[in-house]
Write an enzyme that holds these catalytic residues in place. Sequence first.
Site, PDB file in Angstrom:
ATOM      1  N   THR A  20      46.881  -6.755 -55.603  1.00 56.35           N
ATOM      2  CA  THR A  20      46.025  -7.293 -54.539  1.00 56.35           C
ATOM      3  C   THR A  20      45.599  -6.258 -53.496  1.00 56.35           C
ATOM      4  O   THR A  20      44.663  -6.505 -52.736  1.00 56.35           O
ATOM      5  CB  THR A  20      46.765  -8.458 -53.834  1.00 56.35           C
ATOM      6  OG1 THR A  20      45.860  -9.166 -53.000  1.00 56.35           O
ATOM      7  CG2 THR A  20      47.922  -7.946 -52.992  1.00 56.35           C
ATOM      8  N   TYR A  21      46.237  -5.097 -53.458  1.00 61.92           N
ATOM      9  CA  TYR A  21      45.901  -4.111 -52.431  1.00 61.92           C
ATOM     10  C   TYR A  21      44.479  -3.601 -52.633  1.00 61.92           C
ATOM     11  O   TYR A  21      44.153  -3.031 -53.678  1.00 61.92           O
ATOM     12  CB  TYR A  21      46.870  -2.932 -52.446  1.00 61.92           C
ATOM     13  CG  TYR A  21      48.294  -3.265 -52.053  1.00 61.92           C
ATOM     14  CD1 TYR A  21      48.616  -4.442 -51.372  1.00 61.92           C
ATOM     15  CD2 TYR A  21      49.332  -2.392 -52.352  1.00 61.92           C
ATOM     16  CE1 TYR A  21      49.914  -4.731 -51.020  1.00 61.92           C
ATOM     17  CE2 TYR A  21      50.640  -2.667 -51.998  1.00 61.92           C
ATOM     18  CZ  TYR A  21      50.930  -3.842 -51.337  1.00 61.92           C
ATOM     19  OH  TYR A  21      52.226  -4.132 -50.985  1.00 61.92           O
ATOM     20  N   SER A  22      43.658  -3.824 -51.613  1.00 61.87           N
ATOM     21  CA  SER A  22      42.250  -3.424 -51.658  1.00 61.87           C
ATOM     22  C   SER A  22      41.585  -3.909 -52.939  1.00 61.87           C
ATOM     23  O   SER A  22      40.805  -3.203 -53.577  1.00 61.87           O
ATOM     24  CB  SER A  22      42.101  -1.907 -51.498  1.00 61.87           C
ATOM     25  OG  SER A  22      42.578  -1.495 -50.241  1.00 61.87           O
ATOM     26  N   ASN A  23      41.958  -5.146 -53.315  1.00 61.40           N
ATOM     27  CA  ASN A  23      41.347  -5.808 -54.468  1.00 61.40           C
ATOM     28  C   ASN A  23      41.394  -4.952 -55.731  1.00 61.40           C
ATOM     29  O   ASN A  23      40.412  -4.828 -56.467  1.00 61.40           O
ATOM     30  CB  ASN A  23      39.903  -6.209 -54.151  1.00 61.40           C
ATOM     31  CG  ASN A  23      39.354  -7.206 -55.152  1.00 61.40           C
ATOM     32  OD1 ASN A  23      40.100  -8.007 -55.706  1.00 61.40           O
ATOM     33  ND2 ASN A  23      38.057  -7.175 -55.382  1.00 61.40           N
ATOM     34  N   GLY A  24      42.551  -4.357 -55.983  1.00 58.76           N
ATOM     35  CA  GLY A  24      42.744  -3.586 -57.201  1.00 58.76           C
ATOM     36  C   GLY A  24      42.453  -2.108 -57.085  1.00 58.76           C
ATOM     37  O   GLY A  24      42.858  -1.324 -57.946  1.00 58.76           O
TER      38      GLY A  24
END
Length: 326
Positions: free
Chosen positions: A60-64
Site C-alpha cells: 500500500t505504500y505510495s500505491n505500490g
Amino acid sequence: MEYVKLGKTGLEVSKICLGCMTYGDPNRGNHAWSLPEEESRALLKQAIDLGINFLDTANTYSNGSSEEIVGRAIRDFAKREDIVLATKVFNRMRPGPNGAGLSRKAIFDEIDNSLRRLGTDYVDLYQIHRWDYTTPIEETLEALHDVVKAGKARYIGASSMYSWQFAKALYTSRLNGWTEFVSMQDHLNLLYREEEREMLPFCEDQKIAVIPWSPLARGRLTRDWDEKTNRSETDEFGKTLYKQAEDADRRIVEKVAEIAKAHGVSRAQVATAWILQKSAVTAPIIGASKPNHLTDAVSALTVKLSADDIAALEAPYIPHNVAGFK
C-alpha cells in the site's frame, strides 16, 4: 553493523531495519511527503553500504510504487540473497470487492502483485498489515501457509493488533500444523509504550521477533516539540498518534534533548538506543529521508544509556489509549 537472529528462526537480520514507506512516488497514494525514486535510491544504497540488510515495505505504500523503487534498488545495489526483504498485505489496493483484506483471494492476488512490483520470485518476510475482522483467521493463516509452501515467502509475520489476537493466531497455526508468525511489527517508542504491557512480554516468552515501527515517533523525538516538518504537516495518519498526552510527551522530548546533549550525540541516537535496550526488541524500523538519519541509526548501536538515563527518559510517561491500529 550488528546482526541478530529473527526471533527463533535461523534468519540473520541487521539490528537496524530500513522502513521504506518514505520511498515512493509522492503523486501516488496518500503519502505526499514521500521521496521520488532518484532521492530514494541514494538512501537505499547508503543503507545497504552501511550493512543494513533488512528492508521493510508494503503493497500500500505510495500505491505500490515503494515496492517498485525498492525492488529496482536491490537489483542495482545488492545481491538478492544478501537482502532480507519484507512486505505487507491488508490495506486497500483497488476499489470494489476483494480490493483489500486478508481473504484467501486477496492474499493470493496481492503476493503476486507485490512480487511483480519488487521484481523478485519471493519475499523473505510476508506480513499481515493489520487484523482483518471480516475474514476468519483460519482462512488467512491457511492462505499464508500455502504462500510459504509455494515458495513465494520464506517466513510470515504480523503487525499491530491486540495481544489476544496474536495469541489466537499462533495457537490456530499450531493446532493445524500451519506456518507460524515469526515476527511482530508493532508501535513502540518513548511516547507510546503500551506494547510493554502485554505484547512485548508475550513475544519474548514465545521467542517472536519484535520489529517496532515509528521508533522515533514520526520524528517528534528528534526535534523541538513545536518544530514542524513537511511530513508532520501532511501525514494524516501520523497526526492521530500523539494527541493524547501532549504535556507528558513534551517533557519526554525535552528529556531526550537533555540526555543527548550530555552524551554528545543526536536526539535520534538516544531515542533509538532506548528502544534497542529493550530485551524483546530485535530491530527497530527506521525511516530515513536524509543521509544523517541512517548514520544516526547505525551509530545508535554504540550508544550506551545508563540506568539513570533510562529512568529519566521513562519517568514522564503516562498511560495512553491504544493508538496505531484500533
